[in-house]
Design a protein around this motif. Structure first.
Motif, PDB file in Angstrom:
ATOM      1  N   LEU A   4     -47.843 -92.854 -39.692  1.00  0.00           N
ATOM      2  CA  LEU A   4     -47.915 -92.783 -38.463  1.00  0.00           C
ATOM      3  C   LEU A   4     -46.780 -92.015 -37.781  1.00  0.00           C
ATOM      4  O   LEU A   4     -45.558 -92.346 -38.098  1.00  0.00           O
ATOM      5  N   LEU A   5     -46.799 -91.019 -36.917  1.00  0.00           N
ATOM      6  CA  LEU A   5     -45.576 -90.091 -36.445  1.00  0.00           C
ATOM      7  C   LEU A   5     -45.617 -90.456 -34.889  1.00  0.00           C
ATOM      8  O   LEU A   5     -46.872 -90.169 -34.279  1.00  0.00           O
ATOM      9  N   THR A   6     -44.369 -91.145 -34.609  1.00  0.00           N
ATOM     10  CA  THR A   6     -44.482 -91.394 -33.018  1.00  0.00           C
ATOM     11  C   THR A   6     -43.497 -90.504 -32.693  1.00  0.00           C
ATOM     12  O   THR A   6     -42.279 -90.345 -33.094  1.00  0.00           O
ATOM     13  N   ILE A   7     -43.709 -89.855 -31.395  1.00  0.00           N
ATOM     14  CA  ILE A   7     -43.048 -88.942 -30.640  1.00  0.00           C
ATOM     15  C   ILE A   7     -42.590 -89.443 -29.346  1.00  0.00           C
ATOM     16  O   ILE A   7     -43.443 -90.004 -28.568  1.00  0.00           O
ATOM     17  N   ARG A   8     -41.346 -89.190 -29.012  1.00  0.00           N
ATOM     18  CA  ARG A   8     -40.918 -89.466 -27.653  1.00  0.00           C
ATOM     19  C   ARG A   8     -40.436 -88.306 -27.127  1.00  0.00           C
ATOM     20  O   ARG A   8     -39.672 -87.356 -27.624  1.00  0.00           O
ATOM     21  N   ILE A   9     -41.043 -87.763 -25.846  1.00  0.00           N
ATOM     22  CA  ILE A   9     -41.263 -86.427 -25.599  1.00  0.00           C
ATOM     23  C   ILE A   9     -40.172 -86.635 -24.015  1.00  0.00           C
ATOM     24  O   ILE A   9     -40.720 -87.307 -23.037  1.00  0.00           O
ATOM     25  N   PRO A  10     -38.691 -85.847 -23.804  1.00  0.00           N
ATOM     26  CA  PRO A  10     -38.323 -85.911 -22.670  1.00  0.00           C
ATOM     27  C   PRO A  10     -38.950 -85.205 -21.788  1.00  0.00           C
ATOM     28  O   PRO A  10     -39.793 -84.389 -21.944  1.00  0.00           O
ATOM     29  N   HIS A  11     -38.455 -85.388 -20.513  1.00  0.00           N
ATOM     30  CA  HIS A  11     -39.117 -85.116 -19.346  1.00  0.00           C
ATOM     31  C   HIS A  11     -38.932 -83.481 -19.058  1.00  0.00           C
ATOM     32  O   HIS A  11     -39.908 -82.779 -19.006  1.00  0.00           O
ATOM     33  N   GLU A  12     -37.818 -82.863 -19.583  1.00  0.00           N
ATOM     34  CA  GLU A  12     -37.582 -81.484 -19.715  1.00  0.00           C
ATOM     35  C   GLU A  12     -37.402 -81.006 -21.235  1.00  0.00           C
ATOM     36  O   GLU A  12     -36.750 -81.828 -21.888  1.00  0.00           O
ATOM     37  N   PRO A  13     -37.964 -80.176 -21.677  1.00  0.00           N
ATOM     38  CA  PRO A  13     -38.825 -78.940 -21.002  1.00  0.00           C
ATOM     39  C   PRO A  13     -40.229 -79.267 -20.675  1.00  0.00           C
ATOM     40  O   PRO A  13     -40.752 -78.271 -20.028  1.00  0.00           O
ATOM     41  N   PHE A  14     -40.686 -80.519 -20.894  1.00  0.00           N
ATOM     42  CA  PHE A  14     -42.028 -80.697 -20.858  1.00  0.00           C
ATOM     43  C   PHE A  14     -42.526 -80.326 -19.284  1.00  0.00           C
ATOM     44  O   PHE A  14     -43.795 -79.683 -19.135  1.00  0.00           O
ATOM     45  N   GLU A  37     -55.021 -86.515 -38.099  1.00  0.00           N
ATOM     46  CA  GLU A  37     -56.240 -87.079 -38.416  1.00  0.00           C
ATOM     47  C   GLU A  37     -56.757 -87.710 -37.013  1.00  0.00           C
ATOM     48  O   GLU A  37     -57.947 -87.704 -36.628  1.00  0.00           O
ATOM     49  N   ALA A  38     -55.671 -88.164 -35.961  1.00  0.00           N
ATOM     50  CA  ALA A  38     -55.849 -88.885 -34.849  1.00  0.00           C
ATOM     51  C   ALA A  38     -54.512 -88.482 -33.976  1.00  0.00           C
ATOM     52  O   ALA A  38     -53.393 -88.255 -34.618  1.00  0.00           O
ATOM     53  N   ALA A  39     -54.986 -88.587 -32.588  1.00  0.00           N
ATOM     54  CA  ALA A  39     -53.547 -88.220 -31.864  1.00  0.00           C
ATOM     55  C   ALA A  39     -53.899 -88.881 -30.503  1.00  0.00           C
ATOM     56  O   ALA A  39     -55.172 -89.017 -29.931  1.00  0.00           O
ATOM     57  N   TRP A  40     -53.030 -89.694 -30.021  1.00  0.00           N
ATOM     58  CA  TRP A  40     -53.116 -90.321 -28.810  1.00  0.00           C
ATOM     59  C   TRP A  40     -51.759 -90.066 -27.957  1.00  0.00           C
ATOM     60  O   TRP A  40     -50.657 -89.806 -28.537  1.00  0.00           O
ATOM     61  N   PHE A  41     -51.838 -90.063 -26.709  1.00  0.00           N
ATOM     62  CA  PHE A  41     -50.959 -89.717 -25.855  1.00  0.00           C
ATOM     63  C   PHE A  41     -50.711 -90.930 -24.945  1.00  0.00           C
ATOM     64  O   PHE A  41     -51.441 -91.327 -24.355  1.00  0.00           O
ATOM     65  N   THR A  42     -49.374 -91.267 -24.885  1.00  0.00           N
ATOM     66  CA  THR A  42     -49.078 -92.539 -24.167  1.00  0.00           C
ATOM     67  C   THR A  42     -47.596 -92.552 -23.640  1.00  0.00           C
ATOM     68  O   THR A  42     -46.821 -91.540 -23.903  1.00  0.00           O
ATOM     69  N   GLU A  43     -47.347 -93.668 -22.809  1.00  0.00           N
ATOM     70  CA  GLU A  43     -46.008 -93.861 -22.350  1.00  0.00           C
ATOM     71  C   GLU A  43     -45.063 -94.692 -23.545  1.00  0.00           C
ATOM     72  O   GLU A  43     -45.638 -95.236 -24.258  1.00  0.00           O
ATOM     73  N   GLY A  47     -41.197 -92.819 -20.707  1.00  0.00           N
ATOM     74  CA  GLY A  47     -41.320 -91.440 -20.941  1.00  0.00           C
ATOM     75  C   GLY A  47     -42.883 -91.118 -21.315  1.00  0.00           C
ATOM     76  O   GLY A  47     -43.311 -92.095 -21.917  1.00  0.00           O
ATOM     77  N   ARG A  48     -43.052 -89.812 -21.808  1.00  0.00           N
ATOM     78  CA  ARG A  48     -44.022 -89.270 -22.218  1.00  0.00           C
ATOM     79  C   ARG A  48     -43.884 -89.598 -23.987  1.00  0.00           C
ATOM     80  O   ARG A  48     -42.683 -89.549 -24.296  1.00  0.00           O
ATOM     81  N   GLY A  49     -44.984 -89.806 -24.492  1.00  0.00           N
ATOM     82  CA  GLY A  49     -45.023 -90.220 -25.906  1.00  0.00           C
ATOM     83  C   GLY A  49     -46.332 -89.775 -26.571  1.00  0.00           C
ATOM     84  O   GLY A  49     -47.323 -89.568 -25.729  1.00  0.00           O
ATOM     85  N   THR A  72     -39.916 -77.328 -29.576  1.00  0.00           N
ATOM     86  CA  THR A  72     -40.501 -77.099 -28.305  1.00  0.00           C
ATOM     87  C   THR A  72     -40.011 -77.971 -27.161  1.00  0.00           C
ATOM     88  O   THR A  72     -39.885 -77.497 -26.138  1.00  0.00           O
ATOM     89  N   PHE A  73     -39.994 -79.350 -27.326  1.00  0.00           N
ATOM     90  CA  PHE A  73     -39.489 -80.287 -26.498  1.00  0.00           C
ATOM     91  C   PHE A  73     -38.273 -81.172 -26.662  1.00  0.00           C
ATOM     92  O   PHE A  73     -38.267 -81.799 -25.773  1.00  0.00           O
ATOM     93  N   ASN A  74     -37.497 -80.756 -27.707  1.00  0.00           N
ATOM     94  CA  ASN A  74     -36.429 -81.587 -27.793  1.00  0.00           C
ATOM     95  C   ASN A  74     -36.779 -83.072 -27.841  1.00  0.00           C
ATOM     96  O   ASN A  74     -35.983 -83.965 -27.575  1.00  0.00           O
ATOM     97  N   ALA A  75     -37.748 -83.085 -28.414  1.00  0.00           N
ATOM     98  CA  ALA A  75     -38.413 -84.798 -28.798  1.00  0.00           C
ATOM     99  C   ALA A  75     -37.842 -85.266 -29.888  1.00  0.00           C
ATOM    100  O   ALA A  75     -37.088 -84.803 -30.773  1.00  0.00           O
ATOM    101  N   ASP A  76     -38.007 -86.639 -29.961  1.00  0.00           N
ATOM    102  CA  ASP A  76     -37.530 -87.479 -31.132  1.00  0.00           C
ATOM    103  C   ASP A  76     -39.042 -88.073 -31.831  1.00  0.00           C
ATOM    104  O   ASP A  76     -40.023 -88.083 -31.287  1.00  0.00           O
ATOM    105  N   CYS A  77     -38.745 -88.066 -33.161  1.00  0.00           N
ATOM    106  CA  CYS A  77     -39.829 -88.305 -34.071  1.00  0.00           C
ATOM    107  C   CYS A  77     -39.409 -89.327 -35.115  1.00  0.00           C
ATOM    108  O   CYS A  77     -38.674 -89.587 -35.597  1.00  0.00           O
ATOM    109  N   GLU A  78     -40.171 -90.246 -35.380  1.00  0.00           N
ATOM    110  CA  GLU A  78     -40.338 -91.263 -36.212  1.00  0.00           C
ATOM    111  C   GLU A  78     -41.530 -91.254 -37.372  1.00  0.00           C
ATOM    112  O   GLU A  78     -42.735 -90.951 -36.644  1.00  0.00           O
ATOM    113  N   PHE A  79     -41.376 -91.408 -38.334  1.00  0.00           N
ATOM    114  CA  PHE A  79     -42.423 -91.415 -39.451  1.00  0.00           C
ATOM    115  C   PHE A  79     -42.334 -92.679 -40.099  1.00  0.00           C
ATOM    116  O   PHE A  79     -41.551 -93.403 -40.397  1.00  0.00           O
TER     117      PHE A  79
END
Length: 101
Positions: A4-14, A37-43, A47-49, A72-79
């Motif tokens: 499960l890859l959880t991504i937190r996307i900051p407001h900029e540069p998104f 395999e699957a992708a969901w986009f959520t808060e 913020g965006r995730g 691309t987004f300066n995002a944080d990722c957790e596996f």
């Protein structure tokens, strides 16, 4: 190994990608590269995730899954390793439970 890859996307540069109209193509490029395999986009934490289910054959693949989000987004990722119901059935919990009574 299913992860499960959880991504937190900051407001900029998104926000900049949204404003200039390129966010769709940027996201499509990343998703095509990581082929989840699957992708969901959520808060996430206000913020965006995103939450992706990916298959990781070797730890050396971690950069291939995370760097597109980092760069691309300066995002944080957790596996996290995850199991499906079939995996849990094969885990041998009964034998483990007997051993550790």
């Amino acid at each position: 190994m299913r992860m499960l890859l959880t991504i937190r996307i900051p407001h900029e540069p998104f926000n900049a990608f949204v404003r200039d109209g390129t966010i769709g193509s940027v996201m499509a490029k990343i998703l095509e590269a990581v082929k989840p395999e699957a992708a969901w986009f959520t808060e996430q934490s206000g913020g965006r995730g995103a939450i992706l289910v990916i298959n990781l054959d070797d730890p050396s693949q971690i950069p291939a899954f995370s760097e597109p989000w980092f760069l691309t987004f300066n995002a944080d990722c957790e596996f996290r390793v995850v199991m499906g119901a079939e995996d849990l059935q094969k885990a041998g919990l009964e034998a483990i439970g007997s051993k550790w009574k």
